[in-house]
Design an enzyme around this catalytic site. Structure first.
Site, PDB file in Angstrom:
ATOM      1  N   ARG B  51       0.800  -1.291  -0.162  1.00  0.00           N
ATOM      2  CA  ARG B  51       0.106   0.098  -0.129  1.00  0.00           C
ATOM      3  C   ARG B  51       0.967   1.399   0.005  1.00  0.00           C
ATOM      4  O   ARG B  51       0.553   2.130  -0.805  1.00  0.00           O
ATOM      5  CB  ARG B  51      -0.720  -0.004   1.106  1.00  0.00           C
ATOM      6  N   LYS B  80      22.845 -10.019  -0.233  1.00  0.00           N
ATOM      7  CA  LYS B  80      24.120 -10.188  -0.551  1.00  0.00           C
ATOM      8  C   LYS B  80      24.866  -9.926   0.737  1.00  0.00           C
ATOM      9  O   LYS B  80      26.118  -9.960   0.723  1.00  0.00           O
ATOM     10  CB  LYS B  80      24.755  -9.857  -1.643  1.00  0.00           C
TER      11      LYS B  80
END
Ligand SMILES: [Zn+2]
Lengths: 150, 302
Positions: B51, B80
């Site tokens: 939203r 990562k």
């Protein structure tokens, strides 16, 4: 002679008295005393009417700025300083809780960014008597009971 | 406001808040399709919040701006192991403004300090969500014609709900009366009540919906989350105690509007949706105008 541990007198330097015995090492860390080469003696678990058990530090040839010494107010709010020159006390100081605490305390909130990344902690002291610290980042309060020195 | 990050609602003065609301009104009337032309907004959602993200992205696109970013951290380099520090420093090279949502509290303040461009906080964990507060204020002003002297009812999870805390702080600038309706375990925290005491603002606490709601100008509903209860039976009971139904609105004021930050669970019965006093879907649309106002003000375009 009074029954007390003798912590030898110093010629020039600073005596920090009325440290709660349990917080001696925190004071040493906060003032970086473990990283300087000045002659230094300290006594701990000494009797104290006020604190129950106190510690004292004597550092030769070391004088502190107010800003520096006020950092220990977090862990030794009743500490008293004697500034010694030529074996004479030339000045007495008490510590004052500063308005801001930078980089000493840890934020109590486990979800705070300062507990995840390399961030210098910053707090506003919102109550100087009870030493309540408001984190600049997560805006949560760290109180005296949860205070951890970094 | 120009070039300044918006991390917490308290970063803005009363004047600045009113300025944003004025601008939002202007955007509602006039689309300004090219205002952000040539500008790039980074939308960094380290946790998903569809939203809020769509509302921001819609605001940017309606003004002709470009968007780069990611919608959850699995599609970003944080998976990562990149630090927030590195992500923000990198992204601030590519964008004129960063909108970020992050599960860690204080992350937006930290980002605003290391970023070369202004940061708008779109929610940092349970801490702050200032654009929600501004759109709530806009909705209140738009429906009531003013912000001053209103009787505001806050209902549901008042203990953990960050939206109600920020709204309480912001509305306190406008001489309100507050009524709190919640389970005793989810009451407004003491620090906020102290804040109101200090400002001399009146508030009343209730554990049930009663006739008292006939005094409300605004009813701000929030959801009660299961995680807040260790006992699932207590959760079920509580969840069903604070449900607003259409028949309860019979004796309420003409000008009453019901707000909710959405998504709802069951705290507003669907029978309310067609009542003209229901305002939560329009409230969501107001979010687009408010975010257009915030972004343009920070970029100095308005
Ligand atoms: Zn913190």
């Amino acid at each position: 002679m009074k029954k007390e541990l003798k912590v030898s007198a110093i010629n020039n330097g600073t005596v920090i008295d009325h440290i709660p015995a349990t917080n001696l090492y925190k004071v040493i860390t906060i003032l970086n005393l473990d990283k300087i080469s000045n002659a230094m003696t300290y006594g701990s678990n000494l009797e104290s009417k006020k604190l129950g058990s106190k510690a004292i530090i004597k550092i030769s040839d070391k004088f502190f700025e107010d800003e520096e010494i006020n950092k220990i107010a977090l862990v030794a709010p009743q500490a008293k300083l004697n500034i010694i020159k030529n074996y004479q006390v030339v000045e007495k100081k008490v510590v004052e809780v500063p308005d801001k605490i930078i980089g000493i305390a840890k934020c109590v909130n486990p979800k705070c960014i300062t507990n995840f990344e390399e961030v210098t902690t910053k707090f506003t002291v919102i109550n100087k008597e009870t030493v309540d610290l408001k984190c600049h980042y997560c805006e949560k309060i760290t109180d005296q009971n949860h205070l951890v020195i970094k | 406001m120009k070039n300044r990050s918006l991390v917490s609602i308290s970063d803005y003065s009363k004047q600045e808040i009113l300025r944003i609301l004025e601008l939002a009104e202007e955007f509602e009337k006039q689309p300004h399709i090219d205002l952000l032309k040539g500008k790039v907004i980074a939308s960094l959602f380290f946790e998903p919040s569809t939203r809020t993200r769509l509302s921001f992205e819609s605001a940017v696109q309606k003004l002709g701006g470009g968007i780069v970013g990611f919608s959850d951290s699995s599609s970003s380099s944080t998976t990562k192991g990149e630090s927030l520090n590195d992500t923000i420093k990198t992204v601030s090279n590519y964008a004129d403004l960063i909108v970020m949502r992050h599960p860690i509290e204080g992350s937006a303040r930290f980002a605003s300090e290391i970023s070369g461009v202004p940061v708008v906080n779109a929610g940092d964990g349970a801490n702050q969500h200032p654009t929600q507060t501004l759109l709530d204020l806009y909705s209140i002003k738009k429906t009531q014609g003013k912000l001053e002297d209103l009787n505001i009812f806050l209902v549901g999870d008042l203990k953990y709900g960050r939206t109600v805390h920020s709204l309480l702080e912001a509305m306190s600038m406008f001489n309100p009366t507050f009524n709190f309706i919640s389970h005793e375990k989810l009451q407004m925290p003491k620090e906020y009540k102290l804040f109101l005491d200090k400002k001399g603002i009146k508030y009343y606490e209730h554990e049930q919906f009663t006739d008292i709601i006939s005094r409300a100008d605004i009813m701000y509903m929030t959801r009660v989350q299961r995680e807040r209860f260790s006992d699932p039976i207590e959760y079920e009971k509580t969840k069903n105690t604070y449900v607003l139904r259409n028949e309860m609105l019979k004796n309420t004021k003409e000008n009453l509007k019901i707000l909710h930050p959405l998504p709802r669970v069951n705290e507003i019965h669907q029978s309310v949706d067609n009542n003209p006093k229901a305002y939560y879907f329009e409230q969501a649309l107001n979010g687009v105008y408010t975010r257009q106002a915030i972004i343009s003000a920070i970029l100095g375009l308005k």
